[in-house]
Every structure is written in structure tokens, then in C-alpha cells.
Design an enzyme around this catalytic site. Structure first.
Site, mmCIF file in Angstrom:
data_model
loop_
_atom_site.group_PDB
_atom_site.id
_atom_site.type_symbol
_atom_site.label_atom_id
_atom_site.label_comp_id
_atom_site.label_asym_id
_atom_site.label_seq_id
_atom_site.Cartn_x
_atom_site.Cartn_y
_atom_site.Cartn_z
ATOM 1 N N PRO A 106 -12.141 -7.835 -14.714
ATOM 2 C CA PRO A 106 -13.150 -7.294 -13.802
ATOM 3 C C PRO A 106 -13.078 -7.891 -12.401
ATOM 4 O O PRO A 106 -13.462 -7.237 -11.422
ATOM 5 C CB PRO A 106 -14.476 -7.679 -14.474
ATOM 6 C CG PRO A 106 -14.139 -7.977 -15.886
ATOM 7 C CD PRO A 106 -12.721 -8.453 -15.911
ATOM 8 N N LYS A 107 -12.583 -9.098 -12.289
ATOM 9 C CA LYS A 107 -12.518 -9.736 -10.969
ATOM 10 C C LYS A 107 -11.438 -9.099 -10.102
ATOM 11 O O LYS A 107 -11.705 -8.651 -8.979
ATOM 12 C CB LYS A 107 -12.254 -11.240 -11.151
ATOM 13 C CG LYS A 107 -12.495 -12.081 -9.914
ATOM 14 C CD LYS A 107 -12.100 -13.540 -10.132
ATOM 15 C CE LYS A 107 -13.129 -14.364 -10.857
ATOM 16 N NZ LYS A 107 -14.200 -14.867 -9.980
ATOM 17 N N ILE B 214 1.759 -6.788 -5.826
ATOM 18 C CA ILE B 214 1.632 -6.622 -4.373
ATOM 19 C C ILE B 214 0.214 -6.968 -3.916
ATOM 20 O O ILE B 214 -0.273 -6.471 -2.907
ATOM 21 C CB ILE B 214 2.038 -5.197 -3.933
ATOM 22 C CG1 ILE B 214 1.162 -4.127 -4.602
ATOM 23 C CG2 ILE B 214 3.498 -4.949 -4.268
ATOM 24 C CD1 ILE B 214 1.411 -2.717 -4.072
ATOM 25 N N ILE C 172 -10.920 -2.025 -18.430
ATOM 26 C CA ILE C 172 -10.769 -2.943 -17.301
ATOM 27 C C ILE C 172 -10.285 -4.279 -17.864
ATOM 28 O O ILE C 172 -10.997 -4.965 -18.593
ATOM 29 C CB ILE C 172 -12.107 -3.125 -16.556
ATOM 30 C CG1 ILE C 172 -12.638 -1.771 -16.067
ATOM 31 C CG2 ILE C 172 -11.942 -4.119 -15.405
ATOM 32 C CD1 ILE C 172 -11.706 -1.009 -15.142
ATOM 33 N N PHE D 35 0.814 -1.222 0.000
ATOM 34 C CA PHE D 35 0.000 0.000 0.000
ATOM 35 C C PHE D 35 0.843 1.267 0.000
ATOM 36 O O PHE D 35 0.427 2.305 0.496
ATOM 37 C CB PHE D 35 -0.979 -0.008 1.199
ATOM 38 C CG PHE D 35 -1.643 -1.342 1.402
ATOM 39 C CD1 PHE D 35 -2.543 -1.821 0.461
ATOM 40 C CD2 PHE D 35 -1.334 -2.140 2.493
ATOM 41 C CE1 PHE D 35 -3.134 -3.073 0.618
ATOM 42 C CE2 PHE D 35 -1.916 -3.391 2.649
ATOM 43 C CZ PHE D 35 -2.817 -3.861 1.709
ATOM 44 N N ALA E 197 -0.472 -1.518 -14.132
ATOM 45 C CA ALA E 197 -1.249 -2.160 -15.200
ATOM 46 C C ALA E 197 -1.069 -1.396 -16.498
ATOM 47 O O ALA E 197 -0.841 -1.989 -17.558
ATOM 48 C CB ALA E 197 -2.722 -2.234 -14.817
ATOM 49 N N LYS F 57 -6.223 2.970 -17.062
ATOM 50 C CA LYS F 57 -5.870 4.129 -16.224
ATOM 51 C C LYS F 57 -5.337 3.746 -14.843
ATOM 52 O O LYS F 57 -4.695 4.566 -14.185
ATOM 53 C CB LYS F 57 -7.087 5.027 -16.038
ATOM 54 C CG LYS F 57 -7.465 5.845 -17.273
ATOM 55 C CD LYS F 57 -8.646 6.734 -16.940
ATOM 56 C CE LYS F 57 -8.868 7.819 -17.966
ATOM 57 N NZ LYS F 57 -10.044 8.647 -17.576
ATOM 58 N N GLY F 58 -5.663 2.551 -14.377
ATOM 59 C CA GLY F 58 -5.154 2.138 -13.069
ATOM 60 C C GLY F 58 -6.206 2.225 -11.983
ATOM 61 O O GLY F 58 -7.115 3.056 -12.042
ATOM 62 N N GLU G 275 -5.464 3.121 -6.397
ATOM 63 C CA GLU G 275 -5.758 4.199 -5.439
ATOM 64 C C GLU G 275 -7.222 4.658 -5.447
ATOM 65 O O GLU G 275 -7.739 5.068 -4.422
ATOM 66 C CB GLU G 275 -4.873 5.427 -5.708
ATOM 67 C CG GLU G 275 -3.563 5.184 -6.421
ATOM 68 C CD GLU G 275 -2.444 4.670 -5.554
ATOM 69 O OE1 GLU G 275 -2.371 5.035 -4.378
ATOM 70 O OE2 GLU G 275 -1.612 3.875 -6.065
#
Lengths: 173, 749, 338
Positions: free
Chosen positions: B638-639, B471, B635, B246, B515, B707-708, B711
Site C-alpha cells: 500500500p505504501k 523506475i 495491492i 514515465f 508488478a 492489475k498494475g 498509469e
């Protein structure tokens, strides 16, 4: 097996049956079950997250009951049967709970996961959790910092045999 | 068809899942070899001052102890700050363990015991005795903010407050509706479940294999080489599995230093693992005080935003976040003044924790916006929609995409927002007050430089290799899906090798960029492979692909074919066989597009809707429903994407309601340094959370349109919960976390 | 942790003798608190006497109708025992409000009584603490004291007792059976734990050498009207800020007998029997319960961070007694309060 250290402090004999294998050990009395598993026995599937009974990552089954292995001196468990995550299944032959965790993405980093799964297996054996609310309460001894709780509850409900609306919906999608 | 092939867009279960659920995925401290030594750190029990004496004799004489290191006998290391700076180091002087007698913060490591067993190291450390000359600690942000200063050296240009625009003061004075408020957020600790640990395996030739808990194997490698003067080829860092981080694993931690130092000094393999307590003496989300002045006209149009933040940093480094710039870009507003300062304290340097800056900034901004909506008398959602902006007003840049309007609409519909009763404390469910809150979240969508090597074999199997990290984010799985898509295979034919400094160069995993970055690098590698195959195929006599260009091609069923007519093509095996090749590699590289950045900027967006139920008498809060709608481009899975967002929301619930690192300001020491008294959310705290990914196409955010997501899940949670508590009780809480006692005291009579 | 010798006691006499012979010895049962404290170097016994093999694992019915719970019966086994659930549901509920299933499986009845405080300063050997190191001072006074006592504290110690189970046992006026070098004796529950006074190092009135062997519960009239209400910083797996064990015997809407024990507020499970007695014969209404709350908290004093506990405890008392009166006790897995 004598767990070798250079010191000469007295050791105690203890016989443990771990995942079906009887182990006759000589260990210092201050060695916890958790450190015995992760260290000398190389069963690193059981995780150390806090070492004080505050997170549940070290949960194993001792004589079928879920306990925090970090708070048990191994020497006190003479004669006990211990099941760790390695004893539940292997990557090629997973336990139903392990499969459900994979299917429901009931983890992220995976570190609390063996403890969650051992705890969930213990929960099912206890047979006291009937509702999702009870699952949540009775799994609250296992902290997941990645926040996979919703999916963990789905996985457990799935194995209990009555998937939630949410999980059924997702499965149908 | 995509779904059948387990490729992009398919909710593929994690490919590393079977290892994780069976306890066979090894984490950093789980490697071993016979005769390995174990280290245990000993830490300071004052927050500021000097060590006047340190007595390690009892520890040294403890059975099984090999050596005790302190500042008095630590082996020499590099002397320049530059050598100690890791790739994400901050302005200032990096902390050097055991450098001297100076104590800079509570819990600073001041000794290392190396022993033949974990127990011996741990137990001997209890016997170390230290005398200190203590100095006055400074740890209270609400006091120390009086001495705040603008950071003289910016951590990043983008973190500097944007230039003022318009006349925020004048517009505020003239506006009919205004809010002026201060928000205080407690310090938080990341507390990933895995303890920081490092195992150093020393080979006979002295080379080191270092298993480190880190978000960047190459960052750890560079750090170790810099400090100890080692050649990169003699140090290989592995972080194949990382038990959560994190942000706490972005910069190297002292256990890495200790394990390598002892291994080099003793010429042995060494393992050092922290205790949970030590995890509270590391990087953390800094305590922050924020002042918001916001104003609107009679129609609910934002007229003025002033946002000032003061954050905690250490004596030795200037940690900085982008806390305030969000306030200049989240809504349309022509009069904006943003400012940001630091306050030095006797604490360890803060660090990035999930959505650093944004999680903090939006706590204040989205609380203040909510307050203002009530002041104007508008529905909080309508107020936000009314102030929607479709470009970045801070820098006058276009956005690559912004489907936030869809997030508002779809989230509100799923949540049932239209059934909300507008007045605070007007909704009940038996003994419970019910409150609904909304908040907006924004996070930057960035690409960091990344490389990946993709290799295709004639049988259709694929390997992907990069120094990227997983992570818990799902990197293994999505890279497999991207490679499968790029090479016309199913994901189960892809082996992903990551978490190894010897593999293709990759930045630390952070900022939600992995990603987009590593994923795009893999896609580029696949393109390279298709290009190579085409050039090979075109060397063949009477090649059916003679006139084709690489853009026309696809790979299907192990054949390189024309995308529009897959009858035309050649088998991979034949193409490679013709050249005597056993496989083909594509080396994908991506970097931010500097030209595009002059015109465009990219953000992920979220709208979060929360329901809290609060016992009307006792104030017990429950977050009973959360709907979060996210716009994050493509995406891939999706999971795993849903899990990322769920995790962000859960950590946000902790930030809103529970999490606080409590400091005794008399001593400057953190007192609740354990998981019994630092309350991260437990199972029982987390009820229904629904995640919606709205459609958003974006061909500029990254080559793969991603886009990630790491966060965005947490950004708006704190404010959304606070806003719901206000709606439930009529009391606005501005001190986070909003614990049960605060809620109880603010209950309506 | 410090090295120690380990002895597995085969019978009670042996355990008592070994314990009595060594002032540095500690008895180990479930270990959920002692091992924890040894790892933090708060406890450092020279000798550990493992009593887990002693025959103290039965729950038996005694001829007088009371129930005798062996000291080594796990918290889980007590909570889920059919007789406990039927006759002492308050006890079962309190146990299930505490810790986690894993900890309850390991923790024992006797051990629960001997849990030590969660005071941050007690847990950190580098800070002054009169409980851990008599005479060193109390850092919690004037420090971070959100979780500390509002009743019965002294200038030497403001720690609280962390148990949930003991709060119910206090309300139910259990009896603690202990075995020592001088034989067996009974300790009324109210006399088992103590207030800190000048000697916060003593949590209870057990003498060194004595081992808890059982807890006895007499018959009671509270099974119909009881509730255990626990308030904490998250919804599970957290120690109480305030908890209330409420028990009522009601006839025709009037209070025959009223019991209120408080957790999280004092050095011991807090009960005031004189105050309780004042309300016998009064109507079982919220007004009465509010008067009970005011009466019980009359002497409460906050320490700063924990001032909120005074109004919180009052409100919790009213609520728990209301739940008890209405026959709708709090169910611990239900997070919505009844």
C-alpha cells in the site's frame, strides 16, 4: 589532488572541506562544484537534473546554507565547508531526515532525493517554515517529477516534530 | 499476521530506500573508471532540411578533445531497418543518429564530441559550426490535421479503432441532449529528473558493460547488438537504478548509440550524458486534436458517442496510441463511432508518456461526458453512474473485475460530493470561486511475458533475479514481498537482483504490467521451489510428506509443511542436505493466457474528485483537494502503491494546468526547452491528495491478482480538473493546459 | 561554455581596474544567472573577476535614516533582515516571491539588478536576438512571446526584466551606488534599467568598468500599506507573467503618495511617476485603483501570445493596491490571494 586532464590550460588552487575532509585541489575555473563532486571526487550522490538551477537536484549545503551546486564554480568556494548527501548519513547510519524519507516513501525513482534531503536539512536549519504551506513554498526549489511532494512534506513535518494529521493517521493505520 | 511478516499487503518501506536517500544508489551516468572518455552531443538548430556543411575543426582542436563524429565520419552500422528496431519499435524507419545530412526534427543530434573531460566535450561542442539548407517546417497540429491519414500499419491491433456499432449519427441527430466539441492538448515532455545517460565500460577482451538509463536492459542490449553486429554475450546492460522515465525510457535513446559507437571505435570506456535541453528533443506526448459528439436521452442515458482523434507523428515513424477506444468501453452506449488518424510533422517521433492514449482520450471523453451531464441537468457523478457498464462493449468481452462503482461511492463519500452545489460558479470561499469536478479513468491491466529465477537457501535466505526494472515504481520491494510470501519468509531475507540484461528474460517496464508480470513470475518460481522440495522430500525414507501434493504445502519457519497442519513437515535444510544441495532454484515463467483472452479483458479503474479554488478576479488556480479511488486488484504494498497513484495525479495536474512544449511554428523549434519555462508541478502546486484503494478481487487479471498502478493515477486528472474549473467558473476550457490566462479570461463577471 | 581566466579580486579598486581593462571581462558574484548563461553559451566572457571576497556584505544604517545594502548581501539575507522586514516589507516580500531558497541564498543584491531577460530567443544562441547579437533581429516578435513585454518595447526587442526584487526597489525609489574607474556615482533606480529602444544589448546604464557596490533605501511611509503580488504559470519557482509592487501612504482614507511598479511587462521594472502623481489626494478606493490601472496600461500593446497581460496587469494593480490599502499584503507562502 591535481585533477588530470591532457590540456595545459591554467588551473587554480582551491581548498574545500567536503563532508569534513579537507581537499586541496587544482582545477580549471570553469568546473562547477556539481561536476567536481560527481566527476573527479566520485561523490555522485549529488545529482545533475538540469545543470541550470531550475530543479534543485544538485542542492548541497555550503557553509550550512543550501545552494544549487550546478551554479557555483568550485574555484569561487575556496575555504568553504560543503556537506553533500554522503555527509549526512550512510545506509547503516542514516540522518533523521533520510530515515523519515524512507519511512514516508518520500521519493520514487530516488534521483531528486539527495537534493530534496539536503534542501530539507537546510530548511530546518533556517527555522523559518512553521506550517505545511510554508514547507511547500520553501521546498519549491526542488522539483520531483515522480510527484512525491505529499510524502516529502510529511517526512519534513515528521522531522520538525509535528506530524500532520494525514501522516499521523497513516502511521496509526 | 501478514503485516508482521512484511509480505503481500504490508506497507513495507522500499528495500532500496536507504541507498536512495544516502546517494549511494548508482544511476547510469555515475559509473566511472580511470581514463574514461566523455561524450557530448551537438544538435540541429533547424527542424527540417539538410546540413550543407559542418565545421568541426575548432572543436577538434579544443584541448582535451579526442574525436568529433558527424555523419561524415560515423563508423558503419547495420543497414536494414530491422536491425535498428528495438522490441517496442514503431511502424516506419527507426531514427539513426548521424546517418546522413538530412534534418528531420528540431534538436536532432548531428555531432558527438568525445573528450577527456565533461567540460572539454561540452565546451568544444559550442565551437561546431553548421550551415543548413532549411526547408519549411510543419509543427502545428491544428493546421496539419487537415492532412491527416489513418495509420496504414497499425502499431498494435488493439490500437485500431473498434468497429462502429449501432447508428451513432442517427442517434445523435435524434437525441434531445447533445454536445459537440473539439479538445486540443499540447505536446508534453516526460522530463524525468535523471538525464538520459549511458556509461560503457570496455573490458580488455572488448566486451562491454553498458550502464544505460532505460526501462528495459534487454531491449537496450538487443538494440546495440543489432546495430553494431555484436554477440549478446559480449554486451551486458545494467539499469539497476533508473531516475524516472514515465515511458521515455522504453525505446533506446541516442546517447546509448553514441556511447557504444565511440567505445567500439576508440576502444575505450565512454560516458555520454544528455543535457536537460536535449531531453526536449526526444520522445514526447504528441499534440492531439479530438472531436467529440456525445448525446443522451431525457433520462441521461447515453445515446451516441463519436470520438475522432488526430495525433502528431514524425516524418519517419507512425507513432500511435489507443486514444479513442476508451470511449467505446467506459460507459454503456449502443451507438458508437470511433476514428483515429495521424498527422505527419517535422518533429521527433512521439512516444509513450504515462498512460499514453488514455490520458489524452479521457481528457476529451471525460470533459464531453461532463458537459453532457450539465446539458441533461444531472449531477456529473450520477450521470456517470447511470451509464455504468459491466462488460467491454467494444469487443463484447467480459471484464475480469470492475469495482468502479465502489470507486465512485467511496471516493464521493470521502470527498463529500453530496455537499456540492449543482450550478456552476455557485460555490465561494471568500475571494475564491470553488469548483468540484469528477472524472472516470480506465487503463488496461495486462500481463507481459516475464521470467524470474528464485533461489532458496537452507538458512531461509532468498534471491530473486530477473531483468525487470525499477523506475521508481517499487519493483525491488514488491518482488521481495512476493518471494517472502511464497517461501514463508520475511522480506528482509530476500535479495532482489534486477536491472541486468544477463538475468531472466523480462519485457520493458511499461504499461503498468511489471508488478503483475514479474510478480507472477516470482510467485511461479516460488511454486516451482515448493514442487522441487516436495519431490526431494518424497524421496526420503518414511517421509512425513509422502502422500502430500504441492497444493497442500506451505513453507513456515524454514520448514516445508502441510498448510493445514504445520506440525507435519521437514526442514528445508534437511531436504536439501539429503541430496547434497546447497540451495534450490525455481524458474518462474508467465505469459498471457490466450484462451482466457477470448472471453475476458481486464482494466483498472479510477474515480477522481477534485476541488479547485480560483481567485475570482485574477484566475489563479489552486487544486486544493484531490480524492482518487482506484480499483486495481490486489495491492501488494500500500505504501509504494499509494506513491504510484500520487505521482500519476501530480503529473496529471501538470497536464491540466501547466505543461506545454511551446513550438515556434515559423521555425518548427521548441522554445521552452528547460525546466524554468516548461512548468512541471512544484511543491507549492500540490496540496492534499488522498488515495483510496477499493477492495477488488481478481483471479484472472494476473496469477497474483494484480492489475498494475503506474498509469491509472494520471488518466482522469486532466478532465477532473477541467470539470472542476467549469464548475467553479461556468467556463468550459477545451485547450490544455488550462493556464492562468485562459482561466482569467473565462471568469464570471 | 568558453574557457576564461579567473581572478579573485581582493579589493574593490582591483576589481574595477581589472574589469575596466578588459572589455571581455565579467564580474562574478552569486553566479546564479551568469553561470547559467555561460553554460548556454549566451555569455562567453574571456575573463571572470570573482568579487565574492569584497567587503560588500553588510546592511548598514546611515545617519540620514536610510539603509544601505551591500551589493554582495544575499537575497535571503536581505529578505530576512529585521530592519528590511520592518521598514521595507515590500522589498522582503518581493524577494521571497522570486526563485527558490537555494537561489536566494546564492544570489546577491547587485547580481539581482543585473539579471538578464528570460526571453526564450535570448537564451537560444541559434536564434536571432538583438539583445544577444545586435543587428541580428528579434525572433520573439511574431514568435512564442507569452512571457514578453506589453509596455515600452521597441521594434528591436520585446524582452522583459525578470527580477522580483527590482520591482520593489523601483517602487521604493532606491538608489544604486556604483564604483567605476572614474570613482563612485549614484544612479536613481528609475534610471538604472533602461528600455530597449535601438540598443537592447544594454539592459542598464552601467558603464563597462563599473561595479554595483550597494543599494540605498531612504526612509518611507509605506510599511503599513504595501503588497507584492505575483502572477505566474505555477504557484512557486516561476518567473512572473505579471507582478505588482504596490505602496501607499494614506491619510484619512485619501492617497498621500502612491507607488506602483510592474514586473514581467517591460524591459525594466515599469513605473510611471507622472501617472502616480495624478492620484495624490484621491480616495484610496477600488475605483481609484481601477483608474490607476487604466492610466498605467494606457499605452500597453500585446504581441499576440501575451495579450492577456494587459487585462491581467490591470486587475493585478487593482488587487495589489487594494491589499495595500487594507493592510493585508500578500504573503508569498500563502497561495490564496488576499
Amino acid at each position: 589532488m591535481d585533477i588530470a586532464t591532457a590540456d595545459t590550460q591554467p588551473k587554480n588552487r582551491v581548498a574545500l572541506t567536503i563532508n569534513g575532509n579537507r581537499q586541496d585541489l587544482e582545477i580549471h575555473p570553469w568546473v562547477t562544484l556539481l561536476d567536481l563532486l560527481r566527476g573527479p571526487l566520485h561523490l555522485t550522490g549529488t545529482k545533475k537534473g538540469c545543470d541550470h538551477g531550475q530543479c534543485g537536484a544538485c542542492t548541497v549545503l555550503v557553509d550550512g546554507e543550501r545552494v544549487n551546486s550546478c551554479l557555483k564554480f568550485a574555484v569561487t568556494l575556496d575555504g568553504a565547508e560543503i556537506t553533500t548527501i554522503e555527509g549526512l548519513g550512510t545506509p547503516d547510519d542514516m540522518h533523521a531526515m533520510q530515515k523519515a524519507f524512507v519511512e514516508h516513501d518520500a521519493y520514487q525513482c530516488g534521483y531528486c532525493t539527495p537534493g530534496q534531503i539536503c534542501s530539507a536539512v537546510g530548511l530546518l536549519a533556517e527555522g523559518r517554515a512553521k506550517s505545511r504551506e510554508e514547507i511547500r513554498e520553501m521546498m519549491s526549489g526542488n522539483i520531483c517529477r515522480c510527484g512525491a511532494y505529499v510524502n516529502i512534506a510529511d517526512a519534513i513535518e515528521d522531522v520538525m516534530g509535528h506530524g500532520s494529521d494525514a501522516s499521523q493517521k497513516e502511521a496509526a493505520e | 499476521m501478514q503485516n508482521e511478516k512484511n509480505i503481500i499487503g504490508f506497507p513495507l518501506p522500499r528495500i532500496d530506500g536507504p541507498l536512495k536517500v544516502t546517494g549511494t544508489a548508482p544511476y547510469a551516468a555515475e559509473y566511472d573508471e580511470p581514463g574514461m572518455l566523455v561524450g557530448h552531443a551537438f544538435y540541429a538548430t533547424i527542424a527540417s532540411g539538410r546540413i550543407t556543411s559542418i565545421d568541426t575543426s575548432a572543436a577538434e582542436n579544443f584541448p582535451g578533445v579526442v574525436k568529433v563524429y558527424t555523419h561524415q565520419n560515423r563508423p558503419a552500422t547495420a543497414s536494414s531497418d530491422d536491425a535498428w528496431k528495438d522490441e517496442v519499435a514503431l511502424p516506419g524507419h527507426p531514427f539513426r543518429p548521424l546517418e546522413n545530412d538530412r534534418i528531420l526534427y528540431d534538436g536532432q543530434p548531428i555531432a558527438l564530441v568525445i573528450a577527456e573531460s565533461f567540460e572539454a566535450a561540452r565546451d568544444a561542442a559550442d565551437l561546431i559550426r553548421v550551415d543548413y539548407e532549411a526547408e519549411e517546417p510543419h509543427t502545428d497540429i491544428e493546421v496539419e490535421q487537415a492532412k491527416s491519414y489513418p495509420p496504414p500499419v497499425p502499431r498494435k491491433e488493439a490500437f485500431l479503432p473498434s468497429d462502429p456499432r449501432g447508428d451513432a449519427d442517427g442517434a445523435y441527430a435524434a437525441a434531445p441532449h447533445k454536445i459537440s466539441a473539439e479538445y486540443v492538448q499540447a505536446g508534453e515532455h516526460h522530463n524525468p529528473m535523471e538525464l538520459f545517460g549511458t556509461t560503457v565500460i570496455r573490458a580488455e577482451d572488448g566486451s562491454l558493460t553498458v550502464y544505460d538509463k532505460t526501462q528495459g536492459s534487454q531491449n537496450s542490449q538487443g538494440y546495440v547488438c543489432g546495430i553494431f553486429g555484436l554477440k549478446p554475450e559480449t554486451v551486458r546492460v545494467i539499469n539497476a537504478y533508473v531516475g524516472g522515465a514515465f515511458g521515455s525510457g522504453l525505446r533506446p535513446k541516442h546517447q546509448l548509440f553514441f556511447a557504444v559507437m565511440a567505445s567500439l571505435d576508440l576502444k575505450r570506456s565512454v560516458k555520454v550524458e544528455m543535457s536537460r535541453r536535449e531531453m526536449f528533443y526526444l520522445t514526447w506526448r504528441p499534440p492531439t486534436v479530438q472531436r467529440m459528439l456525445v448525446a443522451a436521452d431525457a433520462n441521461g442515458r447515453l445515446m451516441s458517442i463519436r470520438h475522432h482523434a488526430v495525433q502528431t507523428t514524425s516524418l519517419y515513424e507512425d507513432y500511435q496510441e489507443n486514444v479513442v477506444n476508451w470511449s467505446g468501453l467506459a460507459y454503456k452506449c449502443d451507438n458508437v463511432t470511433l476514428s483515429y488518424e495521424l498527422a505527419k510533422m517535422t518533429v521527433s517521433t512521439p512516444g509513450d508518456m504515462r498512460a499514453p492514449g488514455a490520458a489524452t482520450g479521457f481528457l476529451a471523453l471525460e470533459s464531453a461526458i461532463d458537459e453532457l451531464s450539465y446539458e441533461v441537468g444531472m449531477d456529473p457523478l450520477e450521470f456517470r453512474i447511470a451509464n455504468f457498464v459491466d462488460y467491454d462493449q467494444n469487443d463484447d468481452l467480459q471484464l475480469t473485475s470492475k469495482a468502479l462503482d465502489l470507486c465512485y461511492r467511496q471516493g464521493a463519500e470521502r470527498f463529500g460530493w453530496s455537499k456540492r452545489s449543482p450550478l456552476p460558479a455557485s460555490m465561494r470561499d471568500g475571494q475564491d470561486l470553488v469548483g468540484w469536478g469528477v472524472a472516470t479513468g480506465v487503463w488496461e491491466a495486462t500481463l507481459s511475458p516475464a521470467e524470474a529465477k528464485v533461489r532458496l537457501f537452507p538458512d531461509g535466505s532468498i534471491t530473486v533475479a530477473a531483468a525487470a526494472s525499477d523506475i521508481g515504481t517499487g519493483t525491488y520491494t514488491i518482488l521481495a514481498q512476493i518471494a517472502a510470501q511464497g517461501l514463508g519468509q520475511t522480506a528482509d531475507r530476500v535479495s532482489v537482483l534486477i536491472g541486468d540484461s544477463s538475468l531472466a528474460k523480462t519485457a520493458v517496464e511499461g504499461g503498468s504490467w511489471t508488478a503483475a508480470s514479474s510478480g507472477s513470475a516470482v510467485q511461479a518460481g516460488c511454486f516451482e521451489i515448493r514442487k522441487t522440495l516436495l519431490s526431494l522430500a518424497q524421496k526420503l525414507d518414511s517421509s512425513p510428506l509422502a502422500g502430500a501434493s504441492v497444493e497442500d504445502l506451505a513453507i513456515r519457519d524454514n520448514r516445508l509443511v502441510l498448510d493445514r497442519n504445520d506440525q507435519v513437515g521437514l526442514s528445508i535444510a534437511d531436504i536439501l542436505g539429503s541430496q547434497g544441495m546447497s540451495s534450490v532454484e525455481g524458474h518462474g515463467k508467465v505469459a498471457p493466457d490466450e484462451e482466457q483472452a477470448k472471453k475476458f479483458v481486464s482494466y483498472t479503474h479510477s474515480a477522481i474528485f477534485t476541488e479547485v479554488k480560483i481567485d475570482a478576479e485574477l484566475g489563479v488556480p489552486r487544486v486544493t483537494r484531490v480524492v482518487i479511488a482506484v480499483a486495481a486488484g490486489t495491492i501488494i504494498n500500500p505504501k509504494t502503491a499509494r506513491s504510484q497513484v500520487l505521482g500519476g495525479v501530480v503529473m496529471g495536474l501538470g497536464m491540466a494546468l501547466h505543461e506545454e512544449s511551446m513550438i515556434d511554428h515559423r521555425s518548427g523549434r521548441i522554445m521552452n526547452h528547460n525546466l524554468a519555462e516548461y512548468h512541471v508541478p512544484a511543491h507549492a502546486d500540490v496540496q492534499d491528495i488522498e488515495v483510496i484503494f477499493v477492495e477488488e478481487e481478481d483471479d484472472k487479471a494476473s496469477p497474483i491478482g494484480v492489475k498494475g498502478l503506474g498509469e491509472i493515477g494520471i488518466v482522469a486528472v486532466g478532465a477532473a480538473v477541467a470539470n472542476a474549473i467549469y464548475h467553479a467558473t461556468g467556463t468550459r476550457h477545451r485547450h490544455f493546459p488550462i493556464t492562468i490566462d485562459k482561466i482569467m479570461e473565462g471568469l464570471p463577471n | 561554455m568558453r574557457p576564461f581566466t579567473y581572478t579573485r579580486a581582493e579589493n574593490l579598486g582591483e576589481a574595477v581596474a581589472a574589469l575596466a581593462a578588459n572589455p571581455q571581462a565579467r564580474v562574478l558574484a552569486g553566479g546564479t544567472n551568469l553561470v547559467d548563461l555561460m553554460k548556454y553559451d549566451v555569455e562567453h566572457p574571456a575573463a571572470i573577476i570573482d568579487i565574492n571576497r569584497l567587503p560588500l556584505k553588510e546592511i548598514e544604517e546611515l545617519p540620514d535614516g536610510s539603509l544601505r545594502i551591500g551589493a554582495l548581501v544575499s537575497n535571503s539575507a536581505v529578505a530576512y533582515d529585521a530592519r528590511v522586514a520592518e521598514r521595507y516589507p515590500l522589498l522582503a516580500s518581493a524577494i521571497l516571491a522570486g526563485a527558490s531558497p537555494q537561489l536566494r541564498n546564492a544570489a546577491t543584491t547587485g547580481g539581482n539588478l543585473l539579471q538578464r531577460t528570460r526571453c526564450y530567443y535570448f537564451y537560444d544562441p541559434s536564434t536571432p536576438c538583438n539583445k544577444r547579437e545586435p543587428g541580428s533581429g528579434c525572433a520573439a516578435i511574431g514568435g512564442v512571446n507569452r512571457i514578453h513585454a506589453i509596455l515600452g518595447a521597441s521594434e528591436h526587442c520585446i524582452a522583459t526584466h525578470p527580477s522580483d526584487m527590482c520591482v520593489a526597489l523601483a517602487a521604493l525609489a532606491a538608489t544604486v551606488e556604483v564604483e567605476g574607474p572614474d570613482g563612485r556615482r549614484d544612479i536613481p533606480f528609475a534610471d538604472f534599467h533602461r528600455l530597449p529602444g535601438d540598443h537592447p544589448e544594454h539592459d542598464n546604464t552601467l558603464k563597462h568598468g563599473e561595479i554595483v557596490v550597494a543599494v540605498r533605501l531612504e526612509g518611507n511611509h509605506f510599511a503599513a500599506h504595501h503588497s507584492y503580488l505575483k502572477l505566474r504559470d505555477r504557484l512557486s519557482y516561476a518567473f512572473a507573467l505579471v507582478s505588482v509592487a504596490a505602496a501607499l501612504d494614506i491619510a484619512d482614507g485619501m492617497i498621500v503618495d502612491l507607488r506602483v511598479a510592474l514586473g514581467g511587462v517591460a524591459h525594466k521594472p515599469w513605473r510611471d511617476t507622472l501617472a502616480e502623481a495624478e492620484f495624490a489626494g484621491q480616495p484610496a478606493t477600488r475605483e481609484t485603483f481601477a483608474a490607476v490601472a487604466d492610466r498605467l496600461l494606457a499605452g500597453a500593446e500585446g504581441q499576440g501570445d501575451n495579450d492577456f497581460k494587459i487585462p491581467m496587469a490591470k486587475k493585478a494593480i487593482v488587487r495589489a493596491l487594494s491589499q495595500a490599502a487594507e493592510g493585508t499584503p500578500q504573503v508569498q507562502s500563502e497561495k490564496q490571494l488576499r
